[in-house]
Design a protein around this motif. Structure first.
Motif, mmCIF file in Angstrom:
data_model
loop_
_atom_site.group_PDB
_atom_site.id
_atom_site.type_symbol
_atom_site.label_atom_id
_atom_site.label_comp_id
_atom_site.label_asym_id
_atom_site.label_seq_id
_atom_site.Cartn_x
_atom_site.Cartn_y
_atom_site.Cartn_z
ATOM 1 N N THR A 100 7.003 14.546 0.277
ATOM 2 C CA THR A 100 6.897 13.450 1.239
ATOM 3 C C THR A 100 5.450 13.009 1.403
ATOM 4 O OG1 THR A 100 8.758 14.405 2.457
ATOM 5 C CG2 THR A 100 7.493 12.672 3.552
ATOM 6 N N PRO A 101 5.111 11.799 0.963
ATOM 7 C CA PRO A 101 3.755 11.291 1.213
ATOM 8 C C PRO A 101 3.626 10.769 2.638
ATOM 9 C CG PRO A 101 5.005 9.723 -0.120
ATOM 10 C CD PRO A 101 5.907 10.902 0.118
ATOM 11 N N PHE A 102 2.462 10.997 3.223
ATOM 12 C CA PHE A 102 2.111 10.482 4.551
ATOM 13 C C PHE A 102 0.849 9.647 4.411
ATOM 14 C CE2 PHE A 102 4.829 13.951 5.601
ATOM 15 C CZ PHE A 102 5.350 13.718 6.865
ATOM 16 N N ASP A 103 0.855 8.459 4.993
ATOM 17 C CA ASP A 103 -0.334 7.625 4.905
ATOM 18 C C ASP A 103 -1.275 7.953 6.063
ATOM 19 O OD1 ASP A 103 -2.173 5.781 4.097
ATOM 20 O OD2 ASP A 103 -1.129 4.057 4.952
ATOM 21 N N LEU A 104 -2.178 8.879 5.818
ATOM 22 C CA LEU A 104 -3.201 9.201 6.806
ATOM 23 C C LEU A 104 -4.436 8.316 6.655
ATOM 24 C CD1 LEU A 104 -1.493 11.927 7.101
ATOM 25 C CD2 LEU A 104 -3.668 12.940 7.803
ATOM 26 N N GLN B 108 0.827 -1.200 0.000
ATOM 27 C CA GLN B 108 0.000 0.000 0.000
ATOM 28 C C GLN B 108 0.866 1.257 0.000
ATOM 29 O OE1 GLN B 108 -3.246 0.158 2.829
ATOM 30 N NE2 GLN B 108 -3.501 -2.059 2.799
ATOM 31 N N LEU B 109 1.925 1.258 0.794
ATOM 32 C CA LEU B 109 2.817 2.417 0.837
ATOM 33 C C LEU B 109 3.508 2.625 -0.504
ATOM 34 C CD1 LEU B 109 4.448 1.925 4.364
ATOM 35 C CD2 LEU B 109 2.486 3.358 3.762
ATOM 36 N N PRO C 135 10.230 8.375 0.780
ATOM 37 C CA PRO C 135 9.367 7.222 1.093
ATOM 38 C C PRO C 135 8.096 7.658 1.830
ATOM 39 C CG PRO C 135 11.647 6.754 1.667
ATOM 40 C CD PRO C 135 11.584 8.212 1.347
ATOM 41 N N CYS C 136 7.026 6.931 1.599
ATOM 42 C CA CYS C 136 5.757 7.220 2.265
ATOM 43 C C CYS C 136 5.885 6.911 3.754
ATOM 44 C CB CYS C 136 4.644 6.381 1.643
ATOM 45 S SG CYS C 136 2.991 6.802 2.245
ATOM 46 N N VAL C 137 5.485 7.852 4.586
ATOM 47 C CA VAL C 137 5.554 7.682 6.047
ATOM 48 C C VAL C 137 4.377 6.821 6.490
ATOM 49 C CG1 VAL C 137 5.564 8.859 8.271
ATOM 50 C CG2 VAL C 137 6.686 9.919 6.286
ATOM 51 N N GLN D 195 -5.503 1.470 4.022
ATOM 52 C CA GLN D 195 -6.486 0.606 3.355
ATOM 53 C C GLN D 195 -7.206 1.302 2.211
ATOM 54 O OE1 GLN D 195 -5.772 -2.195 4.626
ATOM 55 N NE2 GLN D 195 -4.989 -1.442 6.594
ATOM 56 N N THR D 196 -7.008 2.601 2.049
ATOM 57 C CA THR D 196 -7.633 3.352 0.964
ATOM 58 C C THR D 196 -6.556 3.794 -0.024
ATOM 59 O OG1 THR D 196 -7.429 5.636 1.758
ATOM 60 C CG2 THR D 196 -9.171 4.277 2.745
ATOM 61 N N ALA D 197 -6.991 4.346 -1.149
ATOM 62 C CA ALA D 197 -6.049 4.846 -2.146
ATOM 63 C C ALA D 197 -5.724 6.324 -1.936
ATOM 64 C CB ALA D 197 -6.612 4.627 -3.552
#
Length: 457
Positions: free
Chosen positions: A436-440, A92-93, A119-121, A443-445
């Motif tokens: 910098t992407p952050f995964d907030l 997902q990341l 990298p995605c956090v 499970q979603t896109a």
């Protein structure tokens, strides 16, 4: 050109922003196939064929990704919320990094070698991280029912739980499923525009524990219905004492916007509080607040670290909300001008700065466009903006460019509009320093991004 109904053997080279596999037919047609992960191969039926793309459905899997996992929600594939639950979290990341990179190149016109992608956090929690849930209401088999919309439709899926939301929100949702049919409320019907109850919005401070309930109605309830809802609120509060704030929001207009402009208190205080780091933030029940509190802390700390304590010069913050990021900006010791248009949020912003003893912030109540058109603006070394999904506007981008700050920090929840706006800034003399992407939203896109630009001339 392939025909609708044809069957093709396709291989997914990636995933699009909807979470669908990206496949290429031999003749170059791009086909979006739900549930396919990168590297997977399947026999696919073309269920829709347009001039520029097609939509497929997997008939038989031929090669399965080693990153494929069993979804933990029984509604996955039906409910329109999660799109990546069938992939490992590490995948997902990677997908979110790819979505951001693709938007920057395809929509922003950036060259790959000029995109400083980090990298995605990862999110501290991948389940039960959401502090807010909005349930549309429909009459399902004659019963007033909350749920979630099916993907790409307004057809209700009457879910009885959601593993992404706070467990206490799940428990409260069950109470609404049981109780709503017993109340004198009719579900709103989008087609006929009849009925009253449109949405039930539940929120909870993940760190404070305080909870709130917002009932969105088409019109102001009668005095009898108001009393009935007050009794319901009192009984439910006895079972869920932390959910002490209840209100009614009036939203008479058709459309997909959830919240209306008028809110009536029903029970308890018309606000709740949430804690991020050392700060406590009060918010109106209609206010925007990041749905993943723990990851929001990581994002804001990253913003603060990028500014540096030794830097000088004032900060202009646009789209400030209730001031959650504002406090972190002000902690650098620099003067901050915070701009917010939603009246309840701007009131909370002022309160939150006072209650947290943040003295180096001035608040402008109005739209970012209004502030930028007030005349000759004072000089700002840094501009920080966190606009809605639609991105900023040409007027605001032009005004920022005229201000010519040394640096711009742009927080975005939409890679497409981010890429568009970053291109505008680069074209006016800025260089993209980091992305910098952050995964907030595990499970979603969806992906949140912090972009930092520096002035080059």
């Amino acid at each position: 050109m392939p025909l609708q109904g044809e069957t093709r053997l396709l291989r997914a080279r990636g995933v699009n922003s909807e979470g669908d596999g990206l496949c290429d037919c031999d003749d170059g047609l791009v086909v979006f196939v739900p549930m396919m992960l990168p590297g997977e191969e399947a026999l696919v039926r073309l269920v829709k064929v347009k001039r520029s793309y097609g939509i497929g459905k997997v008939l038989e899997s031929k090669a399965v990704s080693p990153e494929r996992v069993t979804p933990f929600c029984p509604w996955f594939g039906k409910c329109g919320g999660c799109r990546l639950q069938h992939g490992s979290y590490s995948l997902q990341l990677e997908i979110k990094e790819g979505l951001l990179l693709d938007a920057m190149m395809r929509l922003g016109g950036f060259l790959r070698e000029n995109i400083p992608l980090r990298p995605c956090v990862p999110s501290p929690r991948q389940r039960h991280y959401r502090n807010k849930a909005s349930f549309p209401i429909q009459s399902f088999r004659g019963v007033v029912t909350p749920g979630f919309f099916q993907r790409d439709s307004h057809h209700l899926i009457p879910v009885d739980r959601c593993p992404l939301i706070d467990p206490s929100l799940e428990e409260l949702m069950k109470v609404f499923r049981e109780t709503l049919p017993t109340l004198s409320l009719r579900a709103y019907d989008e087609r006929s525009q009849r009925g009253s109850l449109r949405h039930v919005l539940l929120r909870k401070g993940s760190h404070s524990g305080q909870g709130a309930v917002l009932l969105v109605l088409k019109e102001r309830p009668s005095s009898a219905l108001f009393d009935e809802l007050r009794v319901f609120a009192r009984k439910t509060r006895a079972r869920f004492p932390l959910f002490s704030s209840w209100a009614i929001n009036i939203h008479p207009d058709p459309g997909n916007v959830i919240i209306g402009s008028r809110t009536l208190p029903l029970s308890g205080a018309p606000y709740i509080e949430e804690r991020l780091g050392k700060y406590v933030f009060r918010m109106d029940l209609t206010a925007f607040f990041q749905v993943n509190s723990s990851q929001a802390e990581n994002l804001y700390e990253s913003v603060k670290a990028s500014l540096g304590q030794e830097e000088k010069g004032d900060i202009l913050e646009l789209y400030s909300g209730v001031g959650s990021l504002t406090a972190y900006l002000a902690s650098t010791g620099r003067r901050v001008t915070a701009v917010e248009s939603w009246e309840p949020s701007s009131r909370s912003l002022e309160h939150n700065m006072k209650s947290n003893a943040v003295k180096n912030v001035s608040v402008f109540r109005g739209r970012a466009e209004d502030y930028c058109s007030t005349g000759v603006l004072p000089p700002f070394r840094t501009v920080v903006l966190d606009p809605p999904r639609s991105g900023s506007t040409p007027e605001v981008i032009a005004a920022i460019s005229r201000l010519s700050p040394l640096e711009i920090l742009y927080i975005s929840c939409n890679p497409a509009t981010l890429a568009r706006d970053l291109r505008s800034f680069v074209d006016t003399g800025y260089r993209l320093i980091s992305l910098t992407p952050f995964d907030l939203f595990p499970q979603t896109a969806h992906v949140e991004t912090l972009a930092i630009l520096k002035r080059t001339r």
